[in-house]
Design a protein around this motif. Structure first.
Motif, PDB file in Angstrom:
ATOM      1  N   UNK A 115       2.149   5.977 -36.568  1.00 57.52           N
ATOM      2  CA  UNK A 115       3.151   6.897 -36.026  1.00 57.52           C
ATOM      3  C   UNK A 115       2.883   7.181 -34.551  1.00 57.52           C
ATOM      4  N   UNK A 116       3.953   7.429 -33.822  1.00 59.75           N
ATOM      5  CA  UNK A 116       3.887   7.684 -32.386  1.00 59.75           C
ATOM      6  C   UNK A 116       3.381   9.096 -32.122  1.00 59.75           C
ATOM      7  N   UNK A 117       2.481   9.227 -31.151  1.00 56.66           N
ATOM      8  CA  UNK A 117       1.953  10.530 -30.740  1.00 56.66           C
ATOM      9  C   UNK A 117       2.274  10.724 -29.262  1.00 56.66           C
ATOM     10  N   UNK A 118       2.935  11.841 -28.951  1.00 55.26           N
ATOM     11  CA  UNK A 118       3.285  12.183 -27.570  1.00 55.26           C
ATOM     12  C   UNK A 118       2.674  13.515 -27.194  1.00 55.26           C
ATOM     13  N   UNK A 119       2.260  13.617 -25.938  1.00 57.78           N
ATOM     14  CA  UNK A 119       1.825  14.908 -25.400  1.00 57.78           C
ATOM     15  C   UNK A 119       3.054  15.776 -25.187  1.00 57.78           C
ATOM     16  N   UNK A 120       2.804  17.065 -24.960  1.00 53.30           N
ATOM     17  CA  UNK A 120       3.915  17.970 -24.665  1.00 53.30           C
ATOM     18  C   UNK A 120       4.695  17.478 -23.451  1.00 53.30           C
ATOM     19  N   UNK A 121       3.970  16.983 -22.449  1.00 51.35           N
ATOM     20  CA  UNK A 121       4.621  16.509 -21.219  1.00 51.35           C
ATOM     21  C   UNK A 121       5.554  15.339 -21.507  1.00 51.35           C
ATOM     22  N   UNK A 122       5.078  14.332 -22.251  1.00 52.98           N
ATOM     23  CA  UNK A 122       5.913  13.171 -22.568  1.00 52.98           C
ATOM     24  C   UNK A 122       7.080  13.569 -23.471  1.00 52.98           C
ATOM     25  N   UNK A 123       6.812  14.458 -24.430  1.00 49.40           N
ATOM     26  CA  UNK A 123       7.871  14.926 -25.319  1.00 49.40           C
ATOM     27  C   UNK A 123       8.964  15.643 -24.533  1.00 49.40           C
ATOM     28  N   UNK A 124       8.577  16.498 -23.600  1.00 50.91           N
ATOM     29  CA  UNK A 124       9.560  17.217 -22.779  1.00 50.91           C
ATOM     30  C   UNK A 124      10.465  16.253 -22.023  1.00 50.91           C
ATOM     31  N   UNK A 125       9.891  15.165 -21.522  1.00 52.37           N
ATOM     32  CA  UNK A 125      10.668  14.184 -20.751  1.00 52.37           C
ATOM     33  C   UNK A 125      11.725  13.530 -21.630  1.00 52.37           C
ATOM     34  N   UNK A 126      11.319  13.026 -22.788  1.00 52.16           N
ATOM     35  CA  UNK A 126      12.300  12.323 -23.636  1.00 52.16           C
ATOM     36  C   UNK A 126      13.285  13.292 -24.276  1.00 52.16           C
ATOM     37  N   UNK A 127      12.841  14.500 -24.602  1.00 54.95           N
ATOM     38  CA  UNK A 127      13.784  15.479 -25.155  1.00 54.95           C
ATOM     39  C   UNK A 127      14.863  15.853 -24.142  1.00 54.95           C
ATOM     40  N   UNK A 128      14.501  15.954 -22.869  1.00 57.85           N
ATOM     41  CA  UNK A 128      15.476  16.294 -21.835  1.00 57.85           C
ATOM     42  C   UNK A 128      16.553  15.220 -21.697  1.00 57.85           C
ATOM     43  N   UNK A 129      16.212  13.975 -22.047  1.00 59.82           N
ATOM     44  CA  UNK A 129      17.159  12.865 -21.940  1.00 59.82           C
ATOM     45  C   UNK A 129      17.918  12.601 -23.232  1.00 59.82           C
ATOM     46  N   UNK A 130      17.451  13.155 -24.346  1.00 58.58           N
ATOM     47  CA  UNK A 130      18.147  13.013 -25.608  1.00 58.58           C
ATOM     48  C   UNK A 130      17.258  12.521 -26.733  1.00 58.58           C
ATOM     49  N   UNK A 131      16.849  13.442 -27.598  1.00 57.73           N
ATOM     50  CA  UNK A 131      15.982  13.105 -28.719  1.00 57.73           C
ATOM     51  C   UNK A 131      16.344  13.988 -29.911  1.00 57.73           C
ATOM     52  N   UNK A 132      17.608  14.053 -30.245  1.00 55.16           N
ATOM     53  CA  UNK A 132      18.063  14.986 -31.278  1.00 55.16           C
ATOM     54  C   UNK A 132      17.824  14.503 -32.700  1.00 55.16           C
ATOM     55  N   UNK A 133      17.629  13.213 -32.903  1.00 55.73           N
ATOM     56  CA  UNK A 133      17.477  12.666 -34.246  1.00 55.73           C
ATOM     57  C   UNK A 133      16.025  12.550 -34.711  1.00 55.73           C
ATOM     58  N   UNK A 134      15.085  12.718 -33.817  1.00 63.67           N
ATOM     59  CA  UNK A 134      13.666  12.509 -34.133  1.00 63.67           C
ATOM     60  C   UNK A 134      13.075  13.702 -34.871  1.00 63.67           C
ATOM     61  N   UNK A 135      12.147  13.386 -35.765  1.00 58.97           N
ATOM     62  CA  UNK A 135      11.340  14.439 -36.388  1.00 58.97           C
ATOM     63  C   UNK A 135      10.102  14.629 -35.509  1.00 58.97           C
ATOM     64  N   UNK A 136       9.768  15.884 -35.229  1.00 56.44           N
ATOM     65  CA  UNK A 136       8.640  16.214 -34.364  1.00 56.44           C
ATOM     66  C   UNK A 136       7.739  17.193 -35.107  1.00 56.44           C
ATOM     67  N   UNK A 137       6.473  16.807 -35.279  1.00 59.11           N
ATOM     68  CA  UNK A 137       5.480  17.654 -35.948  1.00 59.11           C
ATOM     69  C   UNK A 137       4.231  17.748 -35.091  1.00 59.11           C
ATOM     70  N   UNK A 138       3.482  18.846 -35.195  1.00 59.44           N
ATOM     71  CA  UNK A 138       2.220  18.953 -34.452  1.00 59.44           C
ATOM     72  C   UNK A 138       1.269  17.833 -34.882  1.00 59.44           C
TER      73      UNK A 138
END
Length: 141
Positions: A115-138
């Motif tokens: 499974x893919x692991x993103x830092x808060x910084x990387x997650x913020x970048x892709x969420x700002x561009x569109x990531x509405x379908x992804x499941x995100x867990x700590x």
């Protein structure tokens, strides 16, 4: 910095021209062909064991200096299903996102289970561009 496990939208699958080394698990992709069956608009997509991002997301990640990733070419095609259900639809340009980092340390990595692991910084970048379908867990090590 917090890290998260991301389960991106699956908008298709590995195409016939994907080259895999199946002697390991998860398999190692040597050449990626992603065949779209549909697309709900997220900039980060998956087809196990590979990930792709829009070129716009790639540029934003590079500009922000994220660690633990390299990018490569991906061959993209549209399945007959995609062509029937979305005639004339155009896709943005996608690139292969190749995580190489250490989970919990780098901005982009793959956990032992693939499974893919993103830092808060990387997650913020892709969420700002569109990531509405992804499941995100700590992410926990």
């Amino acid at each position: 910095m917090a890290h998260f496990v991301i389960e991106p939208e699956v908008a298709g699958g590995l195409g016939a021209r994907t080259v895999l080394d199946r002697s390991r698990h998860p398999p190692v992709v040597q050449k990626l062909h992603y065949e779209f069956d549909g697309w709900l608009g997220d900039v980060l997509l998956e087809s196990f064991p590979a990930f792709i991002v829009t070129q716009e997301a790639q540029q934003a990640l590079i500009e922000d200096g994220v660690t633990g990733v390299r990018f490569d070419d991906v061959e993209v095609s549209l399945s007959a299903t995609f062509q029937e259900t979305r005639p004339g639809a155009a896709l943005p340009r996608f690139v292969w996102l190749r995580p190489e980092g250490e989970p919990g340390r780098d901005d982009i990595a793959v956990a032992r289970d693939g499974r893919l692991v993103l830092s808060q910084r990387a997650l913020d970048i892709v969420q700002a561009l569109g990531l509405s379908q992804a499941r995100v867990d700590p992410f926990t090590k």
